[in-house]
Design a protein around this motif. Structure first.
Motif, PDB file in Angstrom:
ATOM      1  N   THR A 274      -1.573 -18.106 -16.331  1.00 31.07           N
ATOM      2  CA  THR A 274      -2.533 -18.714 -17.250  1.00 31.07           C
ATOM      3  C   THR A 274      -3.826 -17.913 -17.164  1.00 31.07           C
ATOM      4  O   THR A 274      -4.294 -17.596 -16.068  1.00 31.07           O
ATOM      5  CB  THR A 274      -2.778 -20.187 -16.890  1.00 31.07           C
ATOM      6  N   LEU A 275      -4.373 -17.574 -18.324  1.00 35.99           N
ATOM      7  CA  LEU A 275      -5.551 -16.716 -18.396  1.00 35.99           C
ATOM      8  C   LEU A 275      -6.706 -17.460 -19.056  1.00 35.99           C
ATOM      9  O   LEU A 275      -6.544 -18.027 -20.137  1.00 35.99           O
ATOM     10  CB  LEU A 275      -5.248 -15.451 -19.213  1.00 35.99           C
ATOM     11  N   VAL A 276      -7.864 -17.417 -18.416  1.00 34.78           N
ATOM     12  CA  VAL A 276      -9.081 -17.981 -18.992  1.00 34.78           C
ATOM     13  C   VAL A 276     -10.215 -16.997 -18.745  1.00 34.78           C
ATOM     14  O   VAL A 276     -10.333 -16.441 -17.642  1.00 34.78           O
ATOM     15  CB  VAL A 276      -9.427 -19.347 -18.364  1.00 34.78           C
ATOM     16  N   ALA A 277     -11.024 -16.769 -19.756  1.00 34.71           N
ATOM     17  CA  ALA A 277     -12.230 -15.959 -19.599  1.00 34.71           C
ATOM     18  C   ALA A 277     -13.379 -16.669 -20.300  1.00 34.71           C
ATOM     19  O   ALA A 277     -13.169 -17.421 -21.264  1.00 34.71           O
ATOM     20  CB  ALA A 277     -12.037 -14.560 -20.184  1.00 34.71           C
ATOM     21  N   LEU A 278     -14.568 -16.437 -19.820  1.00 29.79           N
ATOM     22  CA  LEU A 278     -15.774 -16.979 -20.448  1.00 29.79           C
ATOM     23  C   LEU A 278     -16.628 -15.817 -20.932  1.00 29.79           C
ATOM     24  O   LEU A 278     -16.900 -14.879 -20.172  1.00 29.79           O
ATOM     25  CB  LEU A 278     -16.561 -17.833 -19.450  1.00 29.79           C
ATOM     26  N   ALA A 279     -17.014 -15.874 -22.194  1.00 27.78           N
ATOM     27  CA  ALA A 279     -17.799 -14.793 -22.786  1.00 27.78           C
ATOM     28  C   ALA A 279     -18.938 -15.370 -23.622  1.00 27.78           C
ATOM     29  O   ALA A 279     -18.894 -16.527 -24.057  1.00 27.78           O
ATOM     30  CB  ALA A 279     -16.916 -13.915 -23.665  1.00 27.78           C
ATOM     31  N   ARG A 280     -19.941 -14.539 -23.841  1.00 26.33           N
ATOM     32  CA  ARG A 280     -21.025 -14.905 -24.756  1.00 26.33           C
ATOM     33  C   ARG A 280     -21.587 -13.638 -25.368  1.00 26.33           C
ATOM     34  O   ARG A 280     -21.795 -12.653 -24.664  1.00 26.33           O
ATOM     35  CB  ARG A 280     -22.127 -15.674 -24.027  1.00 26.33           C
ATOM     36  N   HIS A 281     -21.788 -13.664 -26.688  1.00 27.09           N
ATOM     37  CA  HIS A 281     -22.293 -12.507 -27.419  1.00 27.09           C
ATOM     38  C   HIS A 281     -21.434 -11.266 -27.139  1.00 27.09           C
ATOM     39  O   HIS A 281     -21.962 -10.150 -27.041  1.00 27.09           O
ATOM     40  CB  HIS A 281     -23.754 -12.224 -27.064  1.00 27.09           C
ATOM     41  N   GLY A 282     -20.125 -11.466 -27.002  1.00 20.51           N
ATOM     42  CA  GLY A 282     -19.214 -10.344 -26.800  1.00 20.51           C
ATOM     43  C   GLY A 282     -19.158  -9.806 -25.386  1.00 20.51           C
ATOM     44  O   GLY A 282     -18.413  -8.856 -25.121  1.00 20.51           O
ATOM     45  N   GLU A 283     -19.909 -10.398 -24.462  1.00 24.58           N
ATOM     46  CA  GLU A 283     -19.921  -9.936 -23.079  1.00 24.58           C
ATOM     47  C   GLU A 283     -19.120 -10.895 -22.203  1.00 24.58           C
ATOM     48  O   GLU A 283     -19.325 -12.106 -22.249  1.00 24.58           O
ATOM     49  CB  GLU A 283     -21.355  -9.848 -22.553  1.00 24.58           C
TER      50      GLU A 283
ATOM     51  N   ASP B 193      -5.398 -18.246 -22.773  1.00 25.38           N
ATOM     52  CA  ASP B 193      -3.969 -18.034 -22.993  1.00 25.38           C
ATOM     53  C   ASP B 193      -3.254 -18.979 -22.027  1.00 25.38           C
ATOM     54  O   ASP B 193      -3.203 -18.726 -20.823  1.00 25.38           O
ATOM     55  CB  ASP B 193      -3.568 -16.582 -22.707  1.00 25.38           C
ATOM     56  N   PRO B 194      -2.725 -20.092 -22.525  1.00 21.52           N
ATOM     57  CA  PRO B 194      -2.201 -21.122 -21.631  1.00 21.52           C
ATOM     58  C   PRO B 194      -0.989 -20.679 -20.821  1.00 21.52           C
ATOM     59  O   PRO B 194      -0.849 -21.060 -19.655  1.00 21.52           O
ATOM     60  CB  PRO B 194      -1.855 -22.270 -22.574  1.00 21.52           C
TER      61      PRO B 194
END
Length: 272
Positions: A111-120, A94-95
């Motif tokens: 500013t929001l950044v998240a890193l996810a994989r396989h919903g986690e 979300d810039p």
């Protein structure tokens, strides 16, 4: 996949995108650089678009094989949201969260950044440049605010719970009814500002809970991990974990501790 170098690199990428694309336009926007998307409370600016493009380039270079689910790209092509269900690591961006505040020249945006994989959720970054706040969370690695350990703590026994809630424009009639359950002597609900900053307030113990009725991952992913790693908890009204890809029972809540989540759910269910 989540090592110190990646965490530091992503933080630097966020800071650089904001410094180059967001802050030079704060209080400098021309009228034609602000557009309504889905109504007067859902705005996009040239800063949103350029910052997201900047982050898309830098984050995917930082982690080859990763993809980006960004608010503005998904608005242009909703099919992009499906990447949250795929096998690749996903940067959720979300810039400018709190675009209304940004447009008004106020400092309550981030500013929001998240890193996810396989919903986690694996890591997240919440950056409020005007307030000079950078919160970083790592799955099972805790949360930091400007380098200091972040702990949500618990509300004092008997405290009236301060709860940030969805703007009415973003609620269905059924969700409005559920949120009305918060209007009791036990709670003091108020409309939320930037969702990302409200999550940060929960993680630092300044707000007891949030109760939201929309589920766009870019608004919630960073904050949900931040709250969890600060010792908090979250749940949908159905008592289930929040799913990044959607299909959640709404509203949902995140709070300073599990007992506060239980109290908020009880009020929401009572209002339903």
């Amino acid at each position: 996949m989540i090592d110190d170098a990646l965490v530091a690199g992503a933080e630097e990428a966020v800071r650089k995108a904001v410094a180059e694309e967001v802050m030079p336009r704060w209080r400098q926007l021309a009228a034609h650089e602000v557009v309504e998307k889905n109504g007067p409370h859902d705005l996009v600016t040239v800063a949103d678009r350029l910052a997201e493009e900047h982050l898309t380039r830098s984050l995917t270079e930082l982690l080859p094989g990763s993809v980006v689910v960004g608010e503005e790209a998904v608005h242009a092509d909703p099919a992009g949201y499906e990447a949250l269900r795929g096998p690749a690591p996903v940067w959720i961006v979300d810039p400018v969260d709190g675009t209304r505040q940004f447009v008004r020249g106020e400092g309550g945006f981030c500013t929001l950044v998240a890193l996810a994989r396989h919903g986690e959720l694996l890591a997240s970054w919440t950056y409020a440049p005007v307030q000079e706040l950078m919160a970083v969370a790592r799955h099972r690695g805790g949360a930091l605010l400007n380098g200091d350990v972040l702990r949500a703590g618990s509300p004092e026994p008997g405290k009236i719970l301060e709860v940030a809630t969805s703007h009415p424009d973003f609620t269905t009639d059924a969700q409005k009814q559920a949120l009305l359950g918060l209007w009791t002597p036990e709670a003091a609900p108020r409309p939320c500002g930037s969702a990302g900053l409200e999550y940060l307030n929960v993680a630092r113990g300044a707000v007891d809970a949030v109760a939201f009725s929309w589920e766009n991952a870019w608004d919630h992913a960073a904050g949900l991990l931040l709250v969890a790693e600060a010792g908090g908890a979250s749940s949908t009204i159905a008592g289930e974990p929040f799913r990044l890809a959607g299909g959640n029972a709404l509203p949902f809540t995140a709070a300073r501790d599990a007992e506060t989540v239980r109290r908020i759910l009880s009020l929401l269910q009572r209002g339903s």
